[in-house]
Write a protein that holds these residues in place. Structure first.
Motif, mmCIF file in Angstrom:
data_model
loop_
_atom_site.group_PDB
_atom_site.id
_atom_site.type_symbol
_atom_site.label_atom_id
_atom_site.label_comp_id
_atom_site.label_asym_id
_atom_site.label_seq_id
_atom_site.Cartn_x
_atom_site.Cartn_y
_atom_site.Cartn_z
ATOM 1 N N ILE A 242 -25.302 21.189 -17.873
ATOM 2 C CA ILE A 242 -26.665 20.751 -18.157
ATOM 3 C C ILE A 242 -27.626 21.106 -17.018
ATOM 4 C CG2 ILE A 242 -28.136 18.790 -18.751
ATOM 5 C CD1 ILE A 242 -26.012 19.553 -20.864
ATOM 6 N N CYS A 243 -27.242 20.773 -15.768
ATOM 7 C CA CYS A 243 -28.195 20.923 -14.660
ATOM 8 C C CYS A 243 -27.756 21.917 -13.599
ATOM 9 C CB CYS A 243 -28.465 19.569 -14.014
ATOM 10 S SG CYS A 243 -27.104 18.954 -12.991
ATOM 11 N N ALA A 244 -26.553 22.467 -13.734
ATOM 12 C CA ALA A 244 -26.004 23.486 -12.817
ATOM 13 C C ALA A 244 -25.572 22.931 -11.461
ATOM 14 C CB ALA A 244 -26.976 24.646 -12.622
ATOM 15 N N THR A 245 -25.688 21.637 -11.233
ATOM 16 C CA THR A 245 -25.162 21.046 -10.004
ATOM 17 C C THR A 245 -23.633 21.163 -10.009
ATOM 18 O OG1 THR A 245 -26.970 19.455 -9.942
ATOM 19 C CG2 THR A 245 -25.003 18.906 -8.665
ATOM 20 N N PRO A 246 -23.003 21.519 -8.875
ATOM 21 C CA PRO A 246 -21.534 21.592 -8.854
ATOM 22 C C PRO A 246 -20.910 20.238 -9.203
ATOM 23 C CG PRO A 246 -22.454 22.697 -6.940
ATOM 24 C CD PRO A 246 -23.595 21.981 -7.604
ATOM 25 N N ILE A 247 -19.924 20.284 -10.063
ATOM 26 C CA ILE A 247 -19.205 19.064 -10.447
ATOM 27 C C ILE A 247 -18.408 18.566 -9.246
ATOM 28 C CG2 ILE A 247 -17.460 18.083 -11.979
ATOM 29 C CD1 ILE A 247 -20.163 18.838 -13.313
ATOM 30 N N ALA A 248 -18.482 17.262 -9.016
ATOM 31 C CA ALA A 248 -17.818 16.648 -7.863
ATOM 32 C C ALA A 248 -16.475 16.048 -8.260
ATOM 33 C CB ALA A 248 -18.721 15.573 -7.264
ATOM 34 N N HIS A 249 -15.638 15.866 -7.252
ATOM 35 C CA HIS A 249 -14.307 15.273 -7.455
ATOM 36 C C HIS A 249 -14.017 14.301 -6.324
ATOM 37 C CE1 HIS A 249 -9.947 15.242 -6.390
ATOM 38 N NE2 HIS A 249 -9.850 14.934 -7.666
ATOM 39 N N ALA A 250 -13.396 13.191 -6.666
ATOM 40 C CA ALA A 250 -12.939 12.227 -5.670
ATOM 41 C C ALA A 250 -11.726 11.514 -6.262
ATOM 42 C CB ALA A 250 -14.037 11.220 -5.330
ATOM 43 N N VAL A 251 -11.094 10.698 -5.458
ATOM 44 C CA VAL A 251 -10.003 9.847 -5.929
ATOM 45 C C VAL A 251 -10.490 8.405 -5.885
ATOM 46 C CG1 VAL A 251 -7.649 9.049 -5.533
ATOM 47 C CG2 VAL A 251 -8.232 11.457 -5.156
ATOM 48 N N LEU A 252 -10.469 7.761 -7.022
ATOM 49 C CA LEU A 252 -10.937 6.382 -7.144
ATOM 50 C C LEU A 252 -9.789 5.527 -7.651
ATOM 51 C CD1 LEU A 252 -13.272 4.299 -7.086
ATOM 52 C CD2 LEU A 252 -13.780 4.973 -9.451
ATOM 53 N N GLU A 253 -9.350 4.589 -6.821
ATOM 54 C CA GLU A 253 -8.234 3.707 -7.169
ATOM 55 C C GLU A 253 -7.041 4.528 -7.654
ATOM 56 O OE1 GLU A 253 -9.271 0.330 -9.499
ATOM 57 O OE2 GLU A 253 -10.857 -0.313 -8.116
ATOM 58 N N ALA A 254 -6.711 5.576 -6.883
ATOM 59 C CA ALA A 254 -5.521 6.416 -7.074
ATOM 60 C C ALA A 254 -5.588 7.324 -8.295
ATOM 61 C CB ALA A 254 -4.254 5.562 -7.127
ATOM 62 N N ARG A 255 -6.768 7.456 -8.917
ATOM 63 C CA ARG A 255 -6.910 8.358 -10.052
ATOM 64 C C ARG A 255 -8.016 9.370 -9.766
ATOM 65 N NH1 ARG A 255 -4.651 6.707 -14.883
ATOM 66 N NH2 ARG A 255 -4.999 8.900 -15.425
ATOM 67 N N ASN A 256 -7.815 10.616 -10.227
ATOM 68 C CA ASN A 256 -8.819 11.655 -10.045
ATOM 69 C C ASN A 256 -10.081 11.312 -10.827
ATOM 70 O OD1 ASN A 256 -7.466 13.592 -8.348
ATOM 71 N ND2 ASN A 256 -6.103 13.984 -10.072
ATOM 72 N N LEU A 257 -11.219 11.520 -10.187
ATOM 73 C CA LEU A 257 -12.512 11.193 -10.774
ATOM 74 C C LEU A 257 -13.396 12.428 -10.725
ATOM 75 C CD1 LEU A 257 -14.560 8.984 -11.760
ATOM 76 C CD2 LEU A 257 -15.177 8.708 -9.352
ATOM 77 N N PHE A 258 -14.085 12.716 -11.815
ATOM 78 C CA PHE A 258 -14.972 13.870 -11.909
ATOM 79 C C PHE A 258 -16.339 13.392 -12.396
ATOM 80 C CE2 PHE A 258 -10.606 14.990 -12.850
ATOM 81 C CZ PHE A 258 -10.364 16.050 -11.996
ATOM 82 N N TRP A 259 -17.422 13.920 -11.762
ATOM 83 C CA TRP A 259 -18.768 13.544 -12.206
ATOM 84 C C TRP A 259 -19.768 14.580 -11.715
ATOM 85 C CZ3 TRP A 259 -16.803 12.132 -7.635
ATOM 86 C CH2 TRP A 259 -17.654 12.052 -6.522
ATOM 87 N N CYS A 260 -20.966 14.521 -12.264
ATOM 88 C CA CYS A 260 -22.052 15.405 -11.865
ATOM 89 C C CYS A 260 -23.058 14.610 -11.041
ATOM 90 C CB CYS A 260 -22.751 16.017 -13.084
ATOM 91 S SG CYS A 260 -24.243 16.958 -12.636
ATOM 92 N N PRO A 261 -23.201 14.906 -9.759
ATOM 93 C CA PRO A 261 -24.163 14.158 -8.940
ATOM 94 C C PRO A 261 -25.607 14.325 -9.415
ATOM 95 C CG PRO A 261 -22.613 15.368 -7.553
ATOM 96 C CD PRO A 261 -22.404 15.861 -8.955
ATOM 97 N N GLY A 262 -25.911 15.438 -10.127
ATOM 98 C CA GLY A 262 -27.268 15.627 -10.619
ATOM 99 C C GLY A 262 -27.565 14.792 -11.844
ATOM 100 N N CYS A 263 -26.648 14.763 -12.801
ATOM 101 C CA CYS A 263 -26.856 14.020 -14.061
ATOM 102 C C CYS A 263 -26.464 12.566 -13.964
ATOM 103 C CB CYS A 263 -26.072 14.689 -15.184
ATOM 104 S SG CYS A 263 -26.628 16.354 -15.616
ATOM 105 N N GLN A 264 -25.655 12.212 -12.939
ATOM 106 C CA GLN A 264 -25.177 10.835 -12.773
ATOM 107 C C GLN A 264 -25.493 10.346 -11.372
ATOM 108 O OE1 GLN A 264 -21.234 12.545 -14.378
ATOM 109 N NE2 GLN A 264 -20.995 10.347 -14.718
ATOM 110 N N PRO A 265 -26.772 10.283 -11.011
ATOM 111 C CA PRO A 265 -27.113 9.889 -9.641
ATOM 112 C C PRO A 265 -26.793 8.424 -9.387
ATOM 113 C CG PRO A 265 -29.082 9.957 -11.000
ATOM 114 C CD PRO A 265 -27.961 10.485 -11.857
ATOM 115 N N GLY A 266 -26.655 8.112 -8.088
ATOM 116 C CA GLY A 266 -26.400 6.722 -7.733
ATOM 117 C C GLY A 266 -25.384 6.626 -6.624
#
Length: 266
Positions: A242-266
């Motif tokens: 949607i916005c071309a921002t690189p998709i981010a990855h982290a580990v949250l409570e031992a599970r892989n998490l994926f999100w878009c910092p541009g479309c999901q700010p906070g």
């Protein structure tokens, strides 16, 4: 780990093939031998799913509870079934010409009615079950400061959501996975729940997790062969559709998490 739609598809298949007639049940591996003996030869009255749990109900009031976990799988075969191969925890053979072998589940056990009720009481509402109450989930969400991305994976909050539905639902509604549950608005949750119900029903119907809107279903391929495209799941470093921002990855409570910092700010 299979998400809730997979278990509902299995429950529907097993109702069609085995319910209403006696079922032969045994444990070639031996680890479920005592449980199999309790239900062998009984009529399977119905099969149902609750979240990631599969329940086979028998005429005696006993229930076989299966949780597939990471490695569990049912293999469906026509009768007559050949010799078991591998570690078959439970083998079922029905009267309609079909059998199934269960391998590698996290749980395969016999429960009585009180134990089945206790299992259901521990789980949050299942979006695929008739009469599921999203207000129960919202009440638990609003009591918590845990991130909404963690709460959605908690089966005590919502039963049946896994990593893909979690990541994609949050993206579709522009919600940061790190927002505390207590800060999620009631209207936001109502929209998310309705969307989740619709998405998971599609999953039951087609047997795949389809989360991308038709207008966005183009560009970079899916994360794996024969998988529908996703917005964020397993796309770390790739541009958002949607916005071309690189998709981010982290580990949250031992599970892989994926999100878009541009479309999901906070």
């Amino acid at each position: 780990m299979p998400e809730g739609h997979t278990l509902h598809r299995l429950a529907k298949l097993h109702r069609t093939r085995y319910a209403g007639a006696p079922v032969r049940v045994r444990s070639p591996q031996g680890r479920f031998a005592a449980g199999a003996a309790l239900v062998d030869g009984q009529v399977l009255t119905r099969a149902e799913a609750y979240g990631k749990h599969l329940l086979h109900h028998y005429e005696s009031g006993l229930t076989v509870h299966v949780h597939l976990g990471l490695y569990g799988v049912f293999t469906e075969v026509p009768l007559p079934m050949g010799e078991p191969t591998g570690q078959v925890r439970m083998r079922m053979a029905g009267a309609a010409g079909f059998g199934t072998d269960l391998r590698g589940p996290t749980a395969c056990e016999v429960l009585d009615r009180a134990e089945v009720a206790a299992l259901a009481d521990r789980l949050g509402p299942d979006p695929l079950r008739r009469g599921a109450d999203p207000a129960r989930a919202l009440e638990r969400i609003h009591r918590s400061r845990r991130p909404i991305g963690a709460l959605l994976m908690d089966q005590r909050v919502v039963a049946g959501i896994g990593n893909i539905y979690r990541a994609e639902l949050l993206f579709r509604h522009g919600v940061s996975p790190f927002r505390p549950g207590a800060e999620l608005g009631a209207e936001e949750w109502a929209a998310m729940w309705a969307d989740l119900v619709a998405l998971m029903r599609v999953g039951v119907r087609v047997g795949k997790i389809v989360v991308i809107r038709p207008d966005d279903d183009h560009g970079a391929p899916a994360y794996g062969p024969n998988r529908p495209r996703t917005y964020v799941y397993r796309r770390q470093g790739e541009p958002c559709r949607i916005c071309a921002t690189p998709i981010a990855h982290a580990v949250l409570e031992a599970r892989n998490l994926f999100w878009c910092p541009g479309c999901q700010p906070g």
